[in-house]
Design a protein around this motif. Structure first.
Motif, PDB file in Angstrom:
ATOM      1  N   ILE B   7     -50.189  -2.284  54.859  1.00 37.74           N
ATOM      2  CA  ILE B   7     -49.452  -2.208  53.516  1.00 37.74           C
ATOM      3  C   ILE B   7     -50.320  -3.276  52.534  1.00 37.74           C
ATOM      4  O   ILE B   7     -50.437  -2.676  51.445  1.00 37.74           O
ATOM      5  CB  ILE B   7     -47.917  -2.828  53.734  1.00 37.74           C
ATOM      6  N   SER B  11     -52.815  -1.978  49.587  1.00 36.49           N
ATOM      7  CA  SER B  11     -51.650  -2.080  48.354  1.00 36.49           C
ATOM      8  C   SER B  11     -50.815  -0.978  48.486  1.00 36.49           C
ATOM      9  O   SER B  11     -50.490  -0.404  47.236  1.00 36.49           O
ATOM     10  CB  SER B  11     -52.669  -2.219  47.039  1.00 36.49           C
ATOM     11  N   GLU B  13     -47.307   0.926  48.503  1.00 38.60           N
ATOM     12  CA  GLU B  13     -45.557   0.562  47.946  1.00 38.60           C
ATOM     13  C   GLU B  13     -44.663   0.893  49.059  1.00 38.60           C
ATOM     14  O   GLU B  13     -44.942   1.955  49.735  1.00 38.60           O
ATOM     15  CB  GLU B  13     -45.522   1.288  46.719  1.00 38.60           C
ATOM     16  N   HIS B  74     -48.579   9.722  45.001  1.00 44.47           N
ATOM     17  CA  HIS B  74     -47.189   9.467  44.722  1.00 44.47           C
ATOM     18  C   HIS B  74     -46.411  10.801  44.729  1.00 44.47           C
ATOM     19  O   HIS B  74     -45.497  11.136  43.574  1.00 44.47           O
ATOM     20  CB  HIS B  74     -47.170   8.932  43.147  1.00 44.47           C
ATOM     21  N   LEU B  93     -44.102   4.768  53.127  1.00 42.75           N
ATOM     22  CA  LEU B  93     -45.019   3.949  52.076  1.00 42.75           C
ATOM     23  C   LEU B  93     -45.495   5.205  51.051  1.00 42.75           C
ATOM     24  O   LEU B  93     -45.586   6.258  51.444  1.00 42.75           O
ATOM     25  CB  LEU B  93     -46.104   3.286  52.902  1.00 42.75           C
ATOM     26  N   THR B  94     -46.048   4.635  50.137  1.00 41.15           N
ATOM     27  CA  THR B  94     -46.735   5.481  48.906  1.00 41.15           C
ATOM     28  C   THR B  94     -47.675   4.836  48.301  1.00 41.15           C
ATOM     29  O   THR B  94     -47.675   3.529  48.330  1.00 41.15           O
ATOM     30  CB  THR B  94     -45.483   6.179  48.095  1.00 41.15           C
ATOM     31  N   THR B  95     -48.439   5.727  47.724  1.00 42.30           N
ATOM     32  CA  THR B  95     -49.665   5.214  47.186  1.00 42.30           C
ATOM     33  C   THR B  95     -49.780   6.199  45.952  1.00 42.30           C
ATOM     34  O   THR B  95     -49.969   7.582  46.132  1.00 42.30           O
ATOM     35  CB  THR B  95     -50.825   5.181  48.052  1.00 42.30           C
TER      36      THR B  95
END
Lengths: 249, 115
Positions: B7, B11, B13, B74, B93-95
């Motif tokens: 994470i 970076s 989210e 996203h 998690l998302t990016t």
């Protein structure tokens, strides 16, 4: 008065020339001619995100006593295909307006996808649909199913046995909490094969359709025991209620 | 590398993460948006990179005991997906980055494919 149940032959997933991927032979008189030769009592026209040719097929089918449901094949944002069936054309037209709000506003590219023709009951050209229809809506599968029910339609996940654009390929299983009455299997499998491959089919009704993009892909493998040729009766048949039912094979 | 370290390194989210899953050690990864393929290809304890945000993502992740799911670009994640990830202790998690870039970053930290 007691309802009179009858057994009818149906194929509930047929494309016309309004679908970019369908052959030019998929025009109302030829579709109806093929349906009549096969002995079908009921068909559904299910173009990709478009109901523009339903009325023409219905008109062509009327003299032969073949009922035509107003359907649409909708693609969820997970790229799952779902057949949505309606009784009335106006209902399906309003549904089309709603669905178009969930599609990208892009023009069709005929060189990649093919042309989308709107025709009359004789199959003569009226106009070309310029909108890009061969793509995903922004609706999730769950949202799409719920929305179709809310609009008085019957949503049925299409060709669940296929390796793409299918509930099982794309989403792995029937989502929890989604009230499906049944699913569609393609002409490439048999009910017992599908049931052994996909344990998630337990408790779900099943239809088999041709998903015809060519005339010879229209099939007659399914018998519905229903009181009338309506969406509500098909729903009951999928659920196996009130003496209604479906046999395939 | 632990989920927590991934994470931070990428970076990412966090949409959902129980305390237990953050400490899980990840050595392998899998990337696909076809859940049927993930069911056949991903391993327990792996990190799964996808653009799917449907609640079935958690069902599949939980079935396979996947350690973490990264939703790329996203892509829309249904609220029910987040809820179920919390219930099932799956790190969700998302990016904004795409799947290719995300997988390349994971590979640069020595995380290998499942096969």
């Amino acid at each position: 008065m007691a309802e009179r149940l009858a057994q009818i032959a149906a194929d509930l997933h047929i494309h016309t020339v309004a679908s970019a991927c369908a052959e030019v032979e998929m025009i109302p008189p030829l579709i109806v001619g093929r349906a009549q030769r096969l002995g079908l009592d009921l068909i559904a026209i299910t173009d990709h995100h478009c109901v523009d040719n339903v009325a023409a097929v219905r008109q062509a089918a009327e003299p032969f006593g073949i009922a035509v449901l107003a359907g649409m094949e909708v693609q969820s944002r997970e790229e799952v295909h779902v057949i949505c069936l309606f009784d009335r054309i106006e209902q399906a037209e309003r549904w089309q307006e709603l669905i178009w709000d969930h599609l990208p506003r892009l023009p069709n590219r005929e060189e990649f996808f093919g042309a989308q023709y709107v025709v009359d009951a004789a199959g003569d050209y009226i106009r070309t649909n310029e909108k890009l229809l061969q793509c995903s809506t922004d609706l999730s599968f769950d949202e799409l199913v719920e929305l179709a029910y809310r609009w008085g339609g019957l949503p049925i996940p299409a060709h669940v046995d296929r390796p793409r654009n299918s509930l099982f390929a794309n989403l792995g299983m029937v989502p929890q909490g989604v009230a499906l009455a049944g699913v569609e299997i393609s002409r490439h499998t048999r009910p017992e094969q599908a049931r052994s491959r996909f344990p998630g089919l337990v408790g779900l009704g099943m239809i088999q359709s041709g998903d015809a993009h060519r005339l010879d892909e229209i099939i007659n493998t399914m018998r519905l025991t229903v009181a009338s040729r309506t969406v509500e009766e098909i729903h009951l048949a999928l659920l196996g209620r009130g003496g209604r039912g479906i046999t395939i094979g | 590398m632990t989920v927590q370290e991934i994470i931070q390194a990428l970076s990412l989210e966090v949409l959902a993460a129980g305390s237990k899953c953050l400490g899980r050690h990840v050595t392998r990864g899998y990337a696909s948006d076809m859940l049927s393929c993930v069911m056949a290809g991903a391993q327990a304890g792996s990190i799964w990179v996808t653009m799917q945000g449907h609640p079935n993502v958690v069902a599949v992740a939980s079935l396979l005991d996947v350690a973490a799911v990264v939703v790329t670009e996203h892509a829309p994640v249904d609220p029910a997906t987040v809820q179920r990830a919390l219930e099932h202790e799956i790190a969700l998690l998302t990016t904004p980055r795409d799947t290719f870039t995300t997988v390349a970053q994971l590979a640069s930290f020595g995380i290998q494919g499942c096969r």
